[in-house]
Design an enzyme around this catalytic site. Structure first.
Site, short mmCIF file in Angstrom:
data_model
loop_
_atom_site.label_atom_id
_atom_site.label_comp_id
_atom_site.label_asym_id
_atom_site.label_seq_id
_atom_site.Cartn_x
_atom_site.Cartn_y
_atom_site.Cartn_z
CG ASP A 156 -0.40 -0.05 2.52
OD1 ASP A 156 0.83 -0.23 2.64
OD2 ASP A 156 -1.16 0.07 3.50
CE1 TYR A 157 4.59 1.66 3.51
CE2 TYR A 157 6.73 1.19 2.59
CZ TYR A 157 5.90 1.29 3.68
OH TYR A 157 6.40 1.03 4.91
N GLY A 158 2.71 4.25 -1.90
CA GLY A 158 2.42 4.87 -3.19
C GLY A 158 0.92 5.01 -3.35
#
Length: 133
Positions: free
Chosen positions: A70-72
């Site tokens: 879930d980064y970005g």
């Protein structure tokens, strides 16, 4: 700016000698036969510059990289860019310690397996060294 300063400060921990040659980062044993570098780069907030930032980290001698599904944009974006940097670096997969995470919203047996497989695909690797659930 703070990230760049932090990377520059940490680079002194992975560079050595007068010529600036890289030296291995100190490690800690986390399981029998598994050593994790104690200095790593978190690829959470670099956006479109993630590939270059991770590539610079690897070129400086950094070997631990932490990313997440879930980064970005939340669709494995940072993992895809991290994978690009790993491939461009010329450093073998076995020399890197790669960590990823399962988002809290995806906890559960089937969803964890699905997200873990998607992370491997996005990174372009066959395995993770550490998966945080």
């Amino acid at each position: 700016m703070l990230v760049l300063l932090l990377v520059l400060l940490l680079s002194t921990a992975v560079r050595g000698g007068v010529d600036g040659a890289t030296v291995p980062s100190p490690t800690v044993t986390i399981a029998p036969g598994v050593r994790m570098p104690i200095i790593g780069l978190g690829a959470a907030h670099f956006g479109v510059s993630t590939t270059q930032t991770v590539l610079d980290w690897i070129k400086m001698g950094g070997r631990a990289i932490d990313t997440s599904a879930d980064y970005g944009d939340g669709q494995h974006a940072a993992e895809r860019l991290t994978g690009q940097a790993m491939r461009q670096s010329g450093v073998t997969r076995g020399e890197l310690f790669l960590t990823s995470k399962i988002p809290q919203s995806e906890l559960g047996y089937n969803s964890t397996l699905r997200v873990a497989e998607a992370s491997l695909d996005a990174l372009g690797v066959d395995y993770l060294d550490l998966l945080l659930i």
